[in-house]
Scaffold this active site. Structure first.
Site, PDB file in Angstrom:
ATOM      1  N   HIS A 207      -5.660  -6.218 -10.977  1.00  0.00           N
ATOM      2  CA  HIS A 207      -5.130  -7.215 -10.049  1.00  0.00           C
ATOM      3  C   HIS A 207      -4.845  -8.549 -10.726  1.00  0.00           C
ATOM      4  O   HIS A 207      -4.205  -9.415 -10.138  1.00  0.00           O
ATOM      5  CB  HIS A 207      -6.108  -7.438  -8.883  1.00  0.00           C
ATOM      6  CG  HIS A 207      -6.227  -6.268  -7.973  1.00  0.00           C
ATOM      7  ND1 HIS A 207      -7.207  -5.309  -8.123  1.00  0.00           N
ATOM      8  CD2 HIS A 207      -5.487  -5.893  -6.915  1.00  0.00           C
ATOM      9  CE1 HIS A 207      -7.066  -4.398  -7.182  1.00  0.00           C
ATOM     10  NE2 HIS A 207      -6.026  -4.719  -6.438  1.00  0.00           N
TER      11      HIS A 207
ATOM     12  N   GLU B 225       0.826  -1.212   0.000  1.00  0.00           N
ATOM     13  CA  GLU B 225       0.000   0.000   0.000  1.00  0.00           C
ATOM     14  C   GLU B 225       0.859   1.260   0.000  1.00  0.00           C
ATOM     15  O   GLU B 225       0.536   2.253  -0.655  1.00  0.00           O
ATOM     16  CB  GLU B 225      -0.945  -0.013   1.200  1.00  0.00           C
ATOM     17  CG  GLU B 225      -1.926  -1.167   1.217  1.00  0.00           C
ATOM     18  CD  GLU B 225      -2.789  -1.236  -0.040  1.00  0.00           C
ATOM     19  OE1 GLU B 225      -3.002  -0.190  -0.680  1.00  0.00           O
ATOM     20  OE2 GLU B 225      -3.238  -2.338  -0.393  1.00  0.00           O
TER      21      GLU B 225
END
Length: 974
Positions: free
Chosen positions: A473, A376
């Site tokens: 993803h 992140e």
């Protein structure tokens, strides 16, 4: 995001000349063509100036030129030229100017002379000190509006040589800059696009220029409104400003020893809430304070998620600082604002962990681990550097960078999230994205992500990635596999790759992914990494050599991106470019005739440059006046006019401007105008009427285009005639025209900012922000004169009741402002502003860039690193009544690189603020004091020459002989 899809923009026909939309004010082309024909024939311009520029670059470069074109745009180049200029910016600008046609920045090649072609500018977005070289990054504006995703990065080395360029710019083309949709209409269209008519809008809706060419798609230039809509997620929606179509939807956030010198953590418990639903938990009491960089409060000491999160953030910050020298995700010590126990409002729409550019980081229960935190954090790095757009291939690259940084930081294996607190195991396998184990170790399942372009996921039907922005993803498995092969080696796709190591892979990845263009493709990443590796090998940086160049080349080739170099001779296998146009023969639709843009009108696989019959209708192009439409060749066609310049002769086009109105009934047969609006009822539609209001003045020269005013009176000189100016005595900014309502006879009119909607534009409204009064330099705030970088001791007055807010632009970038060097930031300092005024700096999508700290010695300050693609605003909210108001002095200056940050936030868990140097102890810091050695707390400077009266030997009110005599460095500022 550890785990929204954008519609692909529609495209116009592939022929380059037909991709340029015509401006509606143009006269018919037929008449102009007749007049210009002798000139055009005599000039005989090069049929392909882009190819000519490439040939010149090849002749000038000290090494063979590597180049990659996509849809006619040069996206990646490697070369070696001695720079021309006194600094990096000048050398980079001169390079672009010398080879302007190569980057589509030469003179416009269509419709010159009769269509409006807005000016294109390349402001410096940022300068990045990458250690080995300085990278000068340019963004692009067209007609003063930012171009979405446009970026060109040029590397300038310490020896004065330029060695690479990557990115995409748009060519100059006709484009009408006045929107037909109002801002409100665009916001409503954006809400409807996300199926939430009541959704809130964040940031500032603004006009942009959009073209899918930036993303490797066929060109389709559009004026658009950029709207940030907050629903379950925050998404930027681009709305066509002319017809209201949705052009693109992009998420704003991502779902999914000097050690710790500037580490700053603010850890909170979301208590089941989330950033989106609570507007960054502001205002709300839902969140609870857990701890900061100094420790955790006692109530959370035994909480497994809290204690683990505290340690993982500390390790993550330390990893990026020690390995890459990066201080926080923004590179400038930004506080890590993080939440645990976050939950989505819709349980079926989980995100695991995610970074939201406007607010911070949040983790659902069970998602805390070192590699997830690093993942992140890496999304934040990308947001503050290349800004890879989170959709399709650029989004997959964004996600891949985060994946790879996670497994590099947590170097025990090549699994991501395998150690998260839930114990549910890995979610991705970098070493084997397709068949590797994911899920719980006791019952593993194949990860199922593609590891080669042959199985690239194009749609939901391929891979069931509904809501994943084009499979970010999923398709990230392809670059993940390539980088694994570079680090560990192996054979994949029949191509052997020599193993290097994780550290080399990490350095190459970190360097390259910061300079990719926002709309980068996998091929862009391959070419840029190969170019960087070659430059490093040439200079001996980070131990790189030709084997590393070979390895990264073959690693990408092994996943189906580009050709290989199996024998490592630095010559790509099976690549022959006979005509030298940058396209290998095997993929060149005219292998023996140079045609950089690869036009192929009839899509028969044979490029127009070598196709005698472009449309395949058996009529040779030399005889066919409709070469773009299949029309059986029944005779010789000559001289048929082509009113709209679309390459289709009127003889075979019943609706020549394609507006749905047949030419025989069309009041502008050469210009699309389905509404047939004719404001002055002269029988000529406004779309082709050079005088909309019938006052005898052409539109381009008329200061009230839609209101007749032959006298052109303009009392305040702002470019808006008194007849249509709601502030005729005060200069204002003309931003655009409203669309009007033709069906009701309502004409368009100038759009003048009116912040409180009371019908009085801000320029002449004493309370331009509802009940809040704001003045600069003793006059009501006027958008034409916002705070600008370089302002010093600028007087500001603010007054209003509690709850009042304001939002004003600040100008920190521009052609008339000095370029910010690497390490420089912009510092905003106020004197006299009470703590009860909450002040932040935000960008155009609402990202909070910096907050004004509490007063220190009567001053409050902040600084922030600038990205010149963005527009910045000063946002303020009055926590308490300010009646009567307060007078404030405002400075907006540059900081020196690596200067200590003096504006820390004091309080629990924070170190004491750094002492601010103040030689004369008058509570004005040396850097801002106009008399640093003479006490003068009032900073009075009557002649405004930058020297306070207390130390100014020439303190008269105007420049004169005294300044010359004493050489005070006089600088008069009216």
């Amino acid at each position: 995001m550890i785990n929204t899809a954008a519609p692909r923009p529609s495209t116009l026909p592939r022929r380059f000349l037909r991709r340029f939309p015509r401006r509606s004010l143009a006269p018919t082309i037929a008449a102009v063509a007749v007049a210009l024909l002798p000139i055009l024939l005599s000039a005989q311009p090069s049929p392909d100036p882009q190819f000519d520029a490439l040939e010149r670059l090849r002749a000038d470069s000290l090494v063979p030129v590597d180049v990659h074109f996509d849809e006619g745009a040069a996206r990646s180049l490697r070369f070696d030229l001695r720079g021309r200029g006194s600094d990096e910016v000048e050398m980079a600008r001169n390079f672009i100017a010398d080879y302007a046609d190569l980057f589509l920045q030469g003179p416009p090649r269509t419709n010159e002379g009769y269509d409006a072609v807005p000016e294109s500018h390349l402001p410096v977005r940022a300068m990045r000190d990458m250690g080995s070289e300085i990278v000068v990054e340019f963004s692009q504006t067209i007609g003063g509006l930012p171009v979405v995703g446009a970026n060109l990065a040029v590397s300038v080395w310490p020896d004065g040589h330029l060695r690479s360029a990557s990115g995409v710019l748009l060519p100059r083309r006709p484009l009408a800059l006045a929107p037909w949709l109002t801002r409100q209409e665009a916001e409503d269209a954006a809400r409807n696009a996300l199926d939430d008519p009541q959704a809130s809008v964040a940031g500032r809706t603004h006009r942009v220029v959009f073209d899918p060419l930036i993303f490797g798609e066929p060109s389709d230039l559009r004026l658009a409104w950029s709207v940030v809509v907050v629903t379950g997620e925050a998404a930027r929606v681009l709305i066509d400003a002319l017809d209201g179509r949705v052009l693109q939807i992009m998420p704003v956030g991502f779902s999914g020893t000097r050690f710790l010198d500037n580490y700053d953590l603010y850890l909170q418990d979301a208590n089941g809430g989330n950033i989106i639903d609570t507007n960054c938990f502001n205002p709300t009491t839902l969140d609870d304070f857990v701890g900061d960089e100094t420790g955790i409060v006692p109530a959370y000491l035994n909480d497994p998620e809290a204690s683990r999160m505290w340690w993982e953030w500390r390790k993550t910050y330390g990893f990026f600082e020690n390995v890459f020298g990066r201080e926080s995700f923004d590179g400038d010590g930004e506080e890590i604002e993080s939440y645990i126990y976050s939950l989505p409002s819709d349980p079926s729409n989980g995100y695991g962990a995610r970074y939201l550019a406007t607010c911070g980081f949040e983790f659902m229960p069970g998602w805390v681990s070192f590699d997830v935190a690093a993942h992140e954090f890496a999304h934040g790095v990308i947001h503050y550097s290349s800004g890879l757009i989170y959709a399709n291939q650029s989004g997959a690259l964004n996600e891949s960078f985060a994946d790879l940084m996670g497994v590099i930081a947590d170097a025990e294996d090549w699994l991501l999230a395998e150690d998260r607190t839930s114990g549910l195991g890995a979610i991705r396998n970098i070493a084997d994205p397709l068949n590797g184990d994911c899920g719980m170790p006791s019952s593993p399942v194949a990860c199922g992500d593609p590891d080669h372009m042959s199985i690239y996921c194009l749609s939901d039907d391929d891979c069931n990635f509904t809501g994943d922005n084009g499979g970010v993803h999923t398709n990230s498995g392809i670059p993940n596999k390539a980088h694994y092969l570079f680090a560990e080696g192996g054979t994949h796709g029949g191509i052997p790759v020599i193993a290097r190591n994780r550290l080399k892979m990490a350095r190459l990845l970190y360097h390259t992914f910061q300079i990719l263009p926002p709309g980068a493709t996998f091929m862009d990443a391959r070419l840029t990494e190969r170019s960087v590796a070659m430059s490093w090998a040439q200079q001996g940086i980070y131990g790189f050599n030709n084997i590393d160049v070979c390895s990264i080349t073959n690693a990408w080739a092994a996943v189906g991106v580009g050709p290989s170099d199996v024998n490592c001779d630095l010559v790509l296998d099976g690549t022959v470019d006979t005509d030298g146009d940058g396209h290998y023969d095997e993929a060149d639709n005219c292998p023996t005739v140079a045609n950089v843009i690869q036009w192929d009108w009839d899509m028969d696989g044979l490029g127009d440059a070598c196709d005698d019959d472009d449309d395949g209708d058996t009529c040779p192009d030399s005889l066919d006046n409709c070469p773009g439409v299949y029309l059986p060749c029944t005779g010789t066609y000559v001289g048929s006019p082509d009113s709209d310049g679309d390459g289709v002769g009127n003889a075979c086009d019943e609706d020549d401007d394609n507006d749905g109105v047949l030419d025989v009934d069309d009041n502008c047969p050469g210009d699309p105008n389905p509404d047939q609006f004719d404001g002055d009822d002269n029988g000529q539609g406004d779309a082709c009427d050079p005088d909309h209001d019938g006052d005898g003045l052409y539109n381009d020269a008329d200061n009230c285009t839609f209101v007749a005013n032959a006298d052109q009176a303009d009392t305040d000189g702002d470019g808006i005639g008194d007849a249509c100016d709601d502030c005729p005595d005060v200069a204002d900014n003309l931003l655009a025209y409203t669309p009007g309502l033709p069906a009701l006879g309502i004409d368009p009119e100038p759009y003048q900012p009116d912040s409180d909607g009371d019908g009085i534009p801000d320029a002449c409204d004493d309370t331009a922000f509802d009940t809040l009064a704001l003045a600069f330099d003793g006059s009501p705030y006027n958008p034409i004169a916002p705070p600008i970088r370089g302002d010093r001791s600028r007087p500001m007055h603010i007054e209003g009741p509690a709850g009042s807010t304001l939002s004003v632009p600040i100008s920190v970038c521009g052609d008339d402002l000095a370029t910010l060097r690497p390490g420089q930031r912009v510092e905003l300092v106020t004197r006299g502003l009470p703590d009860s005024v909450d002040v932040t700096i935000t960008d155009q999508i609402g990202t909070r860039v910096a907050r004004l700290g509490p007063a220190i010695g009567g001053m409050r300050g902040l600084w922030f690193t600038v990205d010149c693609r963005n527009e910045y605003r000063l946002e303020a909210a009055l926590v308490q009544d300010l009646t009567p108001g307060v007078d404030v002095l405002l400075d907006l200056l540059d900081t020196q690189p690596n200067a200590p940050y003096p504006w820390g936030t004091p309080g629990a868990g924070h170190p004491a603020p750094v002492a601010i140097p103040d030689f004369d102890r008058d509570l004005q810091p040396n850097a801002l004091d106009n008399c640093p050695l003479t006490p003068n707390a009032d900073q009075r400077d009557d002649d405004r020459d930058g020297f306070g009266n207390a130390c100014d030997r020439c303190d008269d009110s105007a420049p004169g002989p005294c300044e010359v005599l004493f050489d005070d460095g006089f600088e008069f500022r009216p």
